[in-house]
Design a protein around this motif. Structure first.
Motif, PDB file in Angstrom:
ATOM      1  N   VAL A   1      -1.392   1.980   7.786  1.00  0.00           N
ATOM      2  CA  VAL A   1      -0.312   1.357   7.014  1.00  0.00           C
ATOM      3  C   VAL A   1      -0.842   0.119   6.280  1.00  0.00           C
ATOM      4  O   VAL A   1      -0.550  -0.092   5.093  1.00  0.00           O
ATOM      5  CB  VAL A   1       0.880   0.998   7.942  1.00  0.00           C
ATOM      6  N   GLU A   2      -1.649  -0.640   6.971  1.00  0.00           N
ATOM      7  CA  GLU A   2      -2.232  -1.839   6.354  1.00  0.00           C
ATOM      8  C   GLU A   2      -3.108  -1.452   5.147  1.00  0.00           C
ATOM      9  O   GLU A   2      -3.012  -2.064   4.075  1.00  0.00           O
ATOM     10  CB  GLU A   2      -3.085  -2.533   7.415  1.00  0.00           C
ATOM     11  N   GLU A   3      -3.912  -0.422   5.339  1.00  0.00           N
ATOM     12  CA  GLU A   3      -4.768   0.045   4.233  1.00  0.00           C
ATOM     13  C   GLU A   3      -3.929   0.529   3.047  1.00  0.00           C
ATOM     14  O   GLU A   3      -4.271   0.284   1.885  1.00  0.00           O
ATOM     15  CB  GLU A   3      -5.651   1.218   4.710  1.00  0.00           C
ATOM     16  N   ALA A   4      -2.855   1.230   3.363  1.00  0.00           N
ATOM     17  CA  ALA A   4      -2.010   1.772   2.298  1.00  0.00           C
ATOM     18  C   ALA A   4      -1.337   0.643   1.509  1.00  0.00           C
ATOM     19  O   ALA A   4      -1.189   0.730   0.280  1.00  0.00           O
ATOM     20  CB  ALA A   4      -0.966   2.717   2.887  1.00  0.00           C
ATOM     21  N   TYR A   5      -0.942  -0.428   2.213  1.00  0.00           N
ATOM     22  CA  TYR A   5      -0.372  -1.589   1.520  1.00  0.00           C
ATOM     23  C   TYR A   5      -1.409  -2.198   0.582  1.00  0.00           C
ATOM     24  O   TYR A   5      -1.136  -2.496  -0.579  1.00  0.00           O
ATOM     25  CB  TYR A   5       0.093  -2.656   2.526  1.00  0.00           C
ATOM     26  N   ALA A   6      -2.632  -2.374   1.111  1.00  0.00           N
ATOM     27  CA  ALA A   6      -3.678  -3.036   0.340  1.00  0.00           C
ATOM     28  C   ALA A   6      -4.005  -2.247  -0.931  1.00  0.00           C
ATOM     29  O   ALA A   6      -4.378  -2.815  -1.953  1.00  0.00           O
ATOM     30  CB  ALA A   6      -4.920  -3.201   1.209  1.00  0.00           C
ATOM     31  N   ARG A   7      -3.828  -0.932  -0.847  1.00  0.00           N
ATOM     32  CA  ARG A   7      -4.200  -0.079  -1.968  1.00  0.00           C
ATOM     33  C   ARG A   7      -3.030   0.199  -2.915  1.00  0.00           C
ATOM     34  O   ARG A   7      -3.170   0.902  -3.916  1.00  0.00           O
ATOM     35  CB  ARG A   7      -4.712   1.237  -1.382  1.00  0.00           C
ATOM     36  N   GLY A   8      -1.849  -0.308  -2.568  1.00  0.00           N
ATOM     37  CA  GLY A   8      -0.695  -0.125  -3.455  1.00  0.00           C
ATOM     38  C   GLY A   8       0.060   1.182  -3.243  1.00  0.00           C
ATOM     39  O   GLY A   8       0.881   1.566  -4.075  1.00  0.00           O
ATOM     40  N   TYR A   9      -0.197   1.876  -2.106  1.00  0.00           N
ATOM     41  CA  TYR A   9       0.590   3.075  -1.783  1.00  0.00           C
ATOM     42  C   TYR A   9       1.870   2.700  -1.047  1.00  0.00           C
ATOM     43  O   TYR A   9       2.737   3.535  -0.821  1.00  0.00           O
ATOM     44  CB  TYR A   9      -0.225   4.042  -0.928  1.00  0.00           C
ATOM     45  N   LEU A  10       1.933   1.444  -0.635  1.00  0.00           N
ATOM     46  CA  LEU A  10       3.145   0.902  -0.030  1.00  0.00           C
ATOM     47  C   LEU A  10       3.378  -0.463  -0.660  1.00  0.00           C
ATOM     48  O   LEU A  10       2.444  -1.099  -1.127  1.00  0.00           O
ATOM     49  CB  LEU A  10       2.969   0.743   1.486  1.00  0.00           C
ATOM     50  N   GLY A  11       4.632  -0.884  -0.632  1.00  0.00           N
ATOM     51  CA  GLY A  11       4.940  -2.197  -1.180  1.00  0.00           C
ATOM     52  C   GLY A  11       5.838  -2.077  -2.404  1.00  0.00           C
ATOM     53  O   GLY A  11       6.573  -1.098  -2.542  1.00  0.00           O
TER      54      GLY A  11
END
Lengths: 165, 445
Positions: free
Chosen positions: B141-151
């Motif tokens: 989840v943290e990685e996905a946030y950092a990459r813009g897949y979440l947020g």
């Protein structure tokens, strides 16, 4: 005696509070953190969680006593959760539990300084029964003959559950 | 478009691939491309594909996912999607593996599903004991946030989606969706009265869809190849493949992704190398301990949601010899496909002892809210224990059946049924085993 959360835990709790419309949903996470920091959930620890999240003591007490992972009394450094549910029982889960019990001189539910021994319900490792869970580490297809080596490993390398809190 | 075969792997395709667990490794294998595709679609078109796919809930009930999504009121202001990762049904060990090996597939499936449902604040409720898997999914989840897949403004689409991993703390009942929601809200994990159903009034009072891990992980494949393709993989009204967890007395226990409709006999003999020690299967729990068991003669039934409920080769559960259990409106109970947890017991198994252990579990996990379940599961455990220990009393089998019958259908949630059904099912199908235990007690059945 009044307790305080570490700066790191305070930060974690504050960040989690942003993820929900109110603070109440953070109670499980805060209890996990309190157990990590103080070893068990004393009355003071429950009060601390209550004041941190603006929740009545009675509410925190009710939550803490509902879930089996929270303990109100001190426990061992590593909790050894031995599954004896149906899939594990069919392949010797009780024999594994008995062996842990004999080697550690602990009945299920009891603790020493190093270990708490728990007869656990299904831990979702049924295809590798009997299974034993210690923090983030699974011991799979366990036989009674392996128990002594597992205990020795956990003495060298404890697996406190708080490592992921 | 064709039926799945035993080599068709969707959700388990990356098992054993350590690299695929990282964002970079997942992307290299085409990860998050389906999210890109989905964000260019209309939310209602995704929902329609899911409806057409015949995807059915993999948590146990087998309810049509697209239909469930359709219950969310169109004018809802705020909707939540919650992933039920509280896997605790005895015999079930697929979600834990799925999360561990392919965490980003779950994240991608959730963001796509959240987009289809227009859900902004979403949660994964993961079982407290799954500490290793929590670390894995939290990192994803943290990685996905950092990459813009979440947020905010995901991939420039304007869609805002948040995902929070919420740890439980040890309670089987929190796998029941309304107990899960209460636990998520910071309460004791006790089920709510229904209606209202969560799709109308769920988390924080908002319409909420609760879906199982495996269910959500199938959604990217539906977006990729279409609902019709997915539906064609399975027989009848059951689309896709199925994760089956086989445990107990087989030579090769394991977690296998298989075509829906494989029979129990094929599963045991061909996939799992047969029953161990050259023995014969005596009892098979078809989908977690909450489901009534099957006998050796009933193993040619396909492992499919509707078949387990209706196939006439399965003897209906009885409340007394010759008296069928009435589920309401005269409906008979055969069994259910449940959670995919297949537990095989060989012909040396002490059935009364196995049943005692199953009852002990439900007594331990009853939340205590409803009297029939709180008291009844404890009574069944006590009586089953003395029967298994050859200390039974005359009439104990009738007593067990009457307690079970008193619980079934009389509680807020299905935990009561989950305890009563296997009790009645084992008594129906393995009565001679219980009678022998009673005879050994010196008490005639």
């Amino acid at each position: 005696m009044s307790l305080e959360f570490s700066a790191e835990s305070k930060k974690k709790i504050a960040a989690l509070c942003e993820r929900y419309p109110t603070k109440r949903p953070v109670v499980l996470a805060a209890l996990h953190l309190a157990q990590k920091e103080f070893g068990h959930l004393s009355d003071d620890a429950l009060r601390l969680v209550g004041t941190t999240l603006d929740l009545p003591y009675a509410h925190v007490y009710g939550v803490a006593t509902f879930y089996t992972m929270f303990r109100r009394e001190p426990g061992g450094r590593t909790t050894i959760r031995v599954c004896t549910n149906i899939s594990c029982m069919l392949r010797g889960g009780y024999e594994v539990l008995d062996e842990f019990s004999a080697k550690l001189k602990l009945a299920p539910g009891e603790s020493s300084k190093s270990f708490s021994l728990v007869e656990e319900e299904c831990i979702a490792a049924c295809a590798n029964a009997p299974a034993v869970l210690c923090g983030t580490k699974y011991f799979l297809d366990v036989t009674p003959a392996q128990v002594a080596a597992i205990i020795a490993e956990l003495e060298r390398e404890p697996r406190p559950e708080g490592e992921v809190a | 478009m064709a039926l799945a075969d035993r080599n068709t792997k969707l959700v388990s395709a990356k098992f054993g691939n350590e690299d695929a667990k990282t964002l970079a490794g997942y992307e290299k294998l085409g990860g998050y491309q389906m999210l890109r595709k989905a964000l260019a679609m209309r939310p209602e078109d995704i929902a329609n594909e899911v409806k057409a796919s015949n995807l059915r809930g993999r948590g146990g009930a087998g309810f049509a996912t697209g239909v469930k999504w359709g219950f969310v009121p169109k004018d809802a202001k705020e909707v939540h999607l919650v992933c039920n990762a509280d896997e605790s049904e005895p015999g079930t060990c697929k979600d834990r593996e799925l999360i561990y090996w392919d965490p980003h597939l779950l994240v991608e499936g959730m963001v796509i599903s959240a987009f289809a449902l227009k859900a902004k604040h979403n949660y994964i409720y993961i079982r407290g004991e799954m500490m290793r898997e929590y670390a894995v999914i939290a990192k994803a989840v943290e990685e996905a946030y950092a990459r813009g897949y979440l947020g905010k403004n995901i991939l420039g689409s304007g869609f805002e989606c948040h995902l929070t991993v919420h740890r439980g703390a040890g309670a089987y009942i929190c796998g029941e969706e309304t107990a899960l929601l209460n636990s998520l809200e910071g309460l004791r994990g006790q089920p709510r009265l229904k209606p209202p159903f969560p799709a109308i009034k769920g988390l924080f009072g908002n319409p909420t869809i609760v879906n199982n891990v495996e269910t959500l992980m199938n959604v990217p494949f539906i977006v990729d190849k279409g609902g019709a393709w997915f539906a064609a993989l399975g027989p009848g009204r059951s689309g896709g493949t199925r994760m089956l967890c086989v445990s107990g007395h087989v030579n090769k226990p394991g977690v296998y992704e298989l075509p829906i409709g494989i029979t129990f006999r094929e599963l045991i003999d061909e996939v799992c190398g047969g029953v161990w020690k050259g023995r014969k299967a005596k009892a098979v729990i078809p989908g977690g301990t909450s489901m009534p068991p099957l006998t050796y003669d009933e193993l040619d039934v396909p492992i499919e949601f509707d078949a387990l409920m209706t196939d006439e080769r399965i003897k209906p559960v009885e409340i007394a010899p010759g008296v069928p259990f009435d589920m309401g409106g005269g409906r008979q109970l055969r069994s259910m496909a449940g959670s995919g947890g297949v537990v095989v017991m060989d012909d040396h198994t002490d059935i009364p002892k196995a049943v005692w252990r199953i009852m002990k579990f439900y007594a331990h996990e009853s939340c205590g809210q409803c009297t029939p379940c709180r008291e009844g599961t404890g009574w069944m455990t006590k009586v089953a224990k003395r029967v298994a220990d050859a200390q039974g009393k005359p009439g104990d089998l009738e007593l067990l059946a009457s307690i079970a019958h008193g619980i079934a259908g009389n509680t807020i949630c299905a935990l009561g049924d989950a305890a009563a059904w296997p009790m009645l099912g084992f008594l129906t199908k393995f009565r001679p085993d219980f009678e022998a235990a009673l005879a050994a007690s010196g008490a005639a059945a």
